[in-house]
Design an enzyme around this catalytic site. Structure first.
Site, PDB file in Angstrom:
ATOM      1  N   LYS A 176       0.890  -1.170   0.000  1.00 17.57           N
ATOM      2  CA  LYS A 176       0.000   0.000   0.000  1.00 17.57           C
ATOM      3  C   LYS A 176       0.922   1.213   0.000  1.00 17.57           C
ATOM      4  CE  LYS A 176      -1.852   2.974   2.081  1.00 17.57           C
ATOM      5  NZ  LYS A 176      -1.515   4.388   1.777  1.00 17.57           N
ATOM      6  N   GLY A 229       6.336   4.955   9.006  1.00 18.47           N
ATOM      7  CA  GLY A 229       5.528   6.167   8.995  1.00 18.47           C
ATOM      8  C   GLY A 229       5.517   6.818  10.359  1.00 18.47           C
ATOM      9  N   SER A 230       4.390   7.471  10.684  1.00 23.28           N
ATOM     10  CA  SER A 230       4.334   8.237  11.928  1.00 23.28           C
ATOM     11  C   SER A 230       4.138   7.332  13.138  1.00 23.28           C
ATOM     12  CB  SER A 230       3.193   9.252  11.852  1.00 23.28           C
ATOM     13  OG  SER A 230       1.960   8.581  11.692  1.00 23.28           O
ATOM     14  N   GLU A 232       2.186   7.875  15.579  1.00 12.75           N
ATOM     15  CA  GLU A 232       0.753   7.823  15.853  1.00 12.75           C
ATOM     16  C   GLU A 232       0.092   6.657  15.103  1.00 12.75           C
ATOM     17  OE1 GLU A 232      -0.859  11.224  14.010  1.00 12.75           O
ATOM     18  OE2 GLU A 232      -2.850  11.017  14.902  1.00 12.75           O
ATOM     19  N   GLY A 234       1.682   4.117  13.757  1.00 16.24           N
ATOM     20  CA  GLY A 234       2.319   2.879  14.232  1.00 16.24           C
ATOM     21  C   GLY A 234       1.566   2.287  15.413  1.00 16.24           C
ATOM     22  N   GLU A 251       8.654   1.109  11.866  1.00 14.59           N
ATOM     23  CA  GLU A 251       9.762   2.079  11.858  1.00 14.59           C
ATOM     24  C   GLU A 251       9.114   3.452  11.911  1.00 14.59           C
ATOM     25  OE1 GLU A 251      11.787   4.663  11.330  1.00 14.59           O
ATOM     26  OE2 GLU A 251      12.632   4.168   9.368  1.00 14.59           O
ATOM     27  N   CYS A 285      13.422  10.048   8.571  1.00 13.84           N
ATOM     28  CA  CYS A 285      13.053   9.522   9.890  1.00 13.84           C
ATOM     29  C   CYS A 285      14.207   9.677  10.877  1.00 13.84           C
ATOM     30  CB  CYS A 285      12.632   8.069   9.770  1.00 13.84           C
ATOM     31  SG  CYS A 285      13.819   7.067   8.873  1.00 13.84           S
ATOM     32  N   GLU A 385       8.815  15.313  16.619  1.00 17.50           N
ATOM     33  CA  GLU A 385       9.346  15.147  15.268  1.00 17.50           C
ATOM     34  C   GLU A 385       8.703  16.192  14.350  1.00 17.50           C
ATOM     35  OE1 GLU A 385       8.387  11.531  12.897  1.00 17.50           O
ATOM     36  OE2 GLU A 385      10.537  11.480  12.522  1.00 17.50           O
TER      37      GLU A 385
HETATM   38  P1  NAI Z   1       1.373   8.471   8.136  1.00 17.52           P
HETATM   39  O1  NAI Z   1       1.994   7.656   9.206  1.00 17.52           O
HETATM   40  O2  NAI Z   1      -0.041   8.903   8.298  1.00 17.52           O
HETATM   41  O3  NAI Z   1       1.482   7.684   6.721  1.00 17.52           O
HETATM   42  C1  NAI Z   1       2.377   6.642   6.427  1.00 17.52           C
HETATM   43  C2  NAI Z   1       1.634   5.507   5.700  1.00 17.52           C
HETATM   44  O4  NAI Z   1       0.646   4.962   6.570  1.00 17.52           O
HETATM   45  C3  NAI Z   1       0.877   5.962   4.444  1.00 17.52           C
HETATM   46  O5  NAI Z   1       0.951   4.942   3.464  1.00 17.52           O
HETATM   47  C4  NAI Z   1      -0.559   6.105   4.963  1.00 17.52           C
HETATM   48  O6  NAI Z   1      -1.524   5.972   3.953  1.00 17.52           O
HETATM   49  C5  NAI Z   1      -0.630   4.969   5.952  1.00 17.52           C
HETATM   50  N1  NAI Z   1      -1.650   5.113   7.004  1.00 17.52           N
HETATM   51  C6  NAI Z   1      -2.118   6.260   7.571  1.00 17.52           C
HETATM   52  N2  NAI Z   1      -3.064   5.984   8.490  1.00 17.52           N
HETATM   53  C7  NAI Z   1      -3.211   4.631   8.516  1.00 17.52           C
HETATM   54  C8  NAI Z   1      -4.031   3.733   9.270  1.00 17.52           C
HETATM   55  N3  NAI Z   1      -4.912   4.167  10.171  1.00 17.52           N
HETATM   56  N4  NAI Z   1      -3.905   2.403   9.041  1.00 17.52           N
HETATM   57  C9  NAI Z   1      -3.026   1.935   8.134  1.00 17.52           C
HETATM   58  N5  NAI Z   1      -2.234   2.729   7.393  1.00 17.52           N
HETATM   59  C10 NAI Z   1      -2.307   4.070   7.581  1.00 17.52           C
HETATM   60  O7  NAI Z   1       2.313   9.739   7.897  1.00 17.52           O
HETATM   61  P2  NAI Z   1       1.908  11.181   7.285  1.00 17.52           P
HETATM   62  O8  NAI Z   1       0.527  11.577   7.741  1.00 17.52           O
HETATM   63  O9  NAI Z   1       2.166  11.127   5.836  1.00 17.52           O
HETATM   64  O10 NAI Z   1       3.001  12.139   7.970  1.00 17.52           O
HETATM   65  C11 NAI Z   1       2.788  12.666   9.281  1.00 17.52           C
HETATM   66  C12 NAI Z   1       4.074  12.646  10.097  1.00 17.52           C
HETATM   67  O11 NAI Z   1       4.533  11.316  10.244  1.00 17.52           O
HETATM   68  C13 NAI Z   1       5.263  13.369   9.485  1.00 17.52           C
HETATM   69  O12 NAI Z   1       5.242  14.739   9.730  1.00 17.52           O
HETATM   70  C14 NAI Z   1       6.415  12.686  10.184  1.00 17.52           C
HETATM   71  O13 NAI Z   1       6.611  13.245  11.451  1.00 17.52           O
HETATM   72  C15 NAI Z   1       5.946  11.256  10.328  1.00 17.52           C
HETATM   73  N6  NAI Z   1       6.474  10.391   9.253  1.00 17.52           N
HETATM   74  C16 NAI Z   1       7.536   9.565   9.518  1.00 17.52           C
HETATM   75  C17 NAI Z   1       8.098   8.808   8.514  1.00 17.52           C
HETATM   76  C18 NAI Z   1       9.266   7.917   8.770  1.00 17.52           C
HETATM   77  O14 NAI Z   1      10.092   7.739   7.879  1.00 17.52           O
HETATM   78  N7  NAI Z   1       9.364   7.292   9.913  1.00 17.52           N
HETATM   79  C19 NAI Z   1       7.610   8.867   7.134  1.00 17.52           C
HETATM   80  C20 NAI Z   1       6.436   9.698   6.956  1.00 17.52           C
HETATM   81  C21 NAI Z   1       5.925  10.435   7.993  1.00 17.52           C
END
Ligand code: NAI
Ligand code: MG
Length: 482
Positions: A176, A229-230, A232, A234, A251, A285, A385
């Protein structure tokens, strides 16, 4: 006309079951460059059914020999190399990153296929003779249907580091991709199909987190979820995966300390520290977002960082003179700008670069690189972050003090230590509660090296040998020879 992208499910290119789509933007201009399927439960069900079949009727994939799995991945590496220019441009257009960084990412994608292609034939179990009459074996078997949910900062790398390891292990895989950057992720099925991957082994479906990601995590037909991803999200994934006791690796980013001692090679240390937060627009990250500098060199450091922030050239990632691209989305632009506002009331604004002047970029998601000095470790900008080009500089006096402050954060992904005193470097590395420590460097993440966090930065490891182990179950077989 923007490209109308499609999902890859059960070996076919298809729209979402309800036909809905969402827009994909060029972050430098805000223009729509593509539309992608807005997948939901019905699409998830079809993808899981196909991946399940390919796994359970095992002749397709886990039934393939390890040599054949390895060869397919090695061929994929060659195809990525052949398509390197096109994929790099696509990555830069979709994510906004400077083209040189896109080229580096795609080069590493090719190597990831090669690296895990090599591991496919090196998965070994154990045998132990307990006595003359008893022994046991430990077999390693693929976990089953694995799901990868990935972010937009390194779109193709984040997807490939999961799926190449999973496929080498013999799992089938559902990806996804991030809703912001699906372009290169949708190239993966083409590459792997050409490399000879049997139909049904890989599915890619685009969509939003709550409507496409969440049903994958909750699905009883999925055995393992691998997420970047975030923090939250996670936590949501860990909670929702608990119902079906999913294997989950996470991660989740960090607030990584970067520590500069006065006995370091200071030119390299200042430049490396700036790269650690300004590379990839700070959307990393493991970004070294808390820069601790010893007091005797503190003013020099702040001046060097200010020079760097004001000399960054913001613009279109595809323009070769650009050193920093836009952030990924309007949402991230607003989020990071809010943190800069908070920082202005918490610390001293030491420098801020300039936004691109070309009217073409008026609707782009740019944020000027920013340096805050005299930041307290308890300030919001030092705790949370930010995920943008925002550096916090914090003074310190001695090793014990800086280690205590560096560890005083809920995250624990990475840390940098700059010093020419090896004993001090290793002492610091031992004391730091983080999954990765760089000594006299910042950010290298070679595919061979395990990657993951302590504390709230995650669970499990990707990359390296551990990256494949986390897609394997262990089966213990006891044999009575008496
Ligand atoms: P996010 O964590 O919402 O998105 C990452 C992935 O998770 C995307 O594919 C999204 O569609 C999916 N996702 C979102 N909600 C979900 C759920 N309830 N169940 C399953 N999958 C879900 O990150 P977002 O909103 O793009 O960015 C927000 C903050 O997250 C950033 O400002 C940053 O602080 C952090 N982040 C950290 C990353 C890392 O490399 N560790 C990468 C991206 C964001
Ligand atoms: Mg989100």
């Amino acid at each position: 006309m923007a490209d109308a992208l499609q999902n890859f499910i059960d070996g076919k290119w298809v729209d979402a079951a309800d036909g809905e789509r969402f827009d994909v933007f060029n972050p430098a201009t805000g223009e729509v460059i593509a539309t992608a399927p807005d997948s939901k439960q019905a699409d998830v069900d079809r993808a899981v059914a196909s991946a399940r079949r390919a796994f359970d009727e095992g002749s397709w994939w886990p039934g393939t020999s390890a040599r054949e799995r390895g060869r397919i991945l090695l061929r994929a590496a060659e195809i990525v190399r052949r398509e390197h220019d096109r994929l790099s441009r696509m990555e830069s257009l979709d994510s906004g990153k400077p083209i040189a960084d896109g080229q580096e990412d795609i080069g590493e994608v090719a190597f990831m296929f090669e690296y895990y292609g090599g591991w496919a034939t090196k998965i070994e179990g154990d045998v132990q003779q307990l006595s003359r009459d008893a022994m046991f074996m430990v077999w390693k078997e693929p976990m089953g249907v694995a799901v990868g949910i990935t972010p937009w900062n390194y779109p193709m790398m984040m997807a490939t580091q999961k799926l190449a390891a999973a496929l080498a292990a013999g799992c089938t895989f559902i990806l996804k991709p991030p809703e912001q950057t699906p372009l290169t992720c949708l190239e993966l099925p083409k590459i792997l199909e050409e490399a000879g991957l049997p139909s049904g082994v890989l599915q890619v479906l685009t969509g939003f987190g709550e409507t496409a990601g969440a049903p994958l995590v909750a699905h009883p037909g999925v055995d393992k979820v691998c997420f970047t991803g975030s923090r939250e999200v996670g936590k949501i994934i860990m909670r929702s995966g608990a119902d079906t006791l999913k294997r989950v690796t996470l991660e989740l980013g960090g607030k990584s300390p970067n520590i500069v001692f006065p006995d370091a090679d200071l030119d390299a240390a200042f430049e490396g520290s700036a790269n650690g937060i300004f590379w990839n627009q700070g959307e990393i990250c493991s970004a070294g977002s808390r820069v601790f500098v010893e007091r005797s060199i503190y003013d020099d450091a702040v001046n060097a960082f200010a020079d760097r922030a004001t000399s960054e050239r913001l613009g279109d990632g595809l323009d070769e003179s650009t050193t920093m691209g836009p952030l990924i989305s309007k949402e991230q632009q607003e989020r990071v700008s809010r943190y800069i506002e908070i920082g202005t009331s918490e610390a001293k604004l030491a420098a801020q670069g300039s936004l691109p002047s070309d009217p073409r970029f008026e609707k782009g998601y740019f944020v000027a690189p920013t340096v805050f000095a005299d930041v307290d470790n308890s300030a919001t900008i030092a705790r949370e972050e930010i995920f943008g080009p925002v550096m916090s500089v914090l003074p310190f006096s001695d090793l014990d003090e800086v280690i205590e402050k560096a560890n005083d954060n809920e995250y624990g992904l990475a840390a940098s230590v700059w010093t020419n005193d090896l004993k001090k470097a290793l002492h610091a590395a031992r004391a730091l509660r983080s999954g990765i420590v760089w000594i006299n460097d910042s950010q290298p993440a070679p595919t061979e090296m395990p990657w993951g966090g302590y504390k709230q930065s995650g669970v499990g490891r990707e990359l390296g040998k551990q990256g494949i182990e986390d897609f394997l179950e262990r089966k213990s077989i006891y044999v009575n020879l008496g």
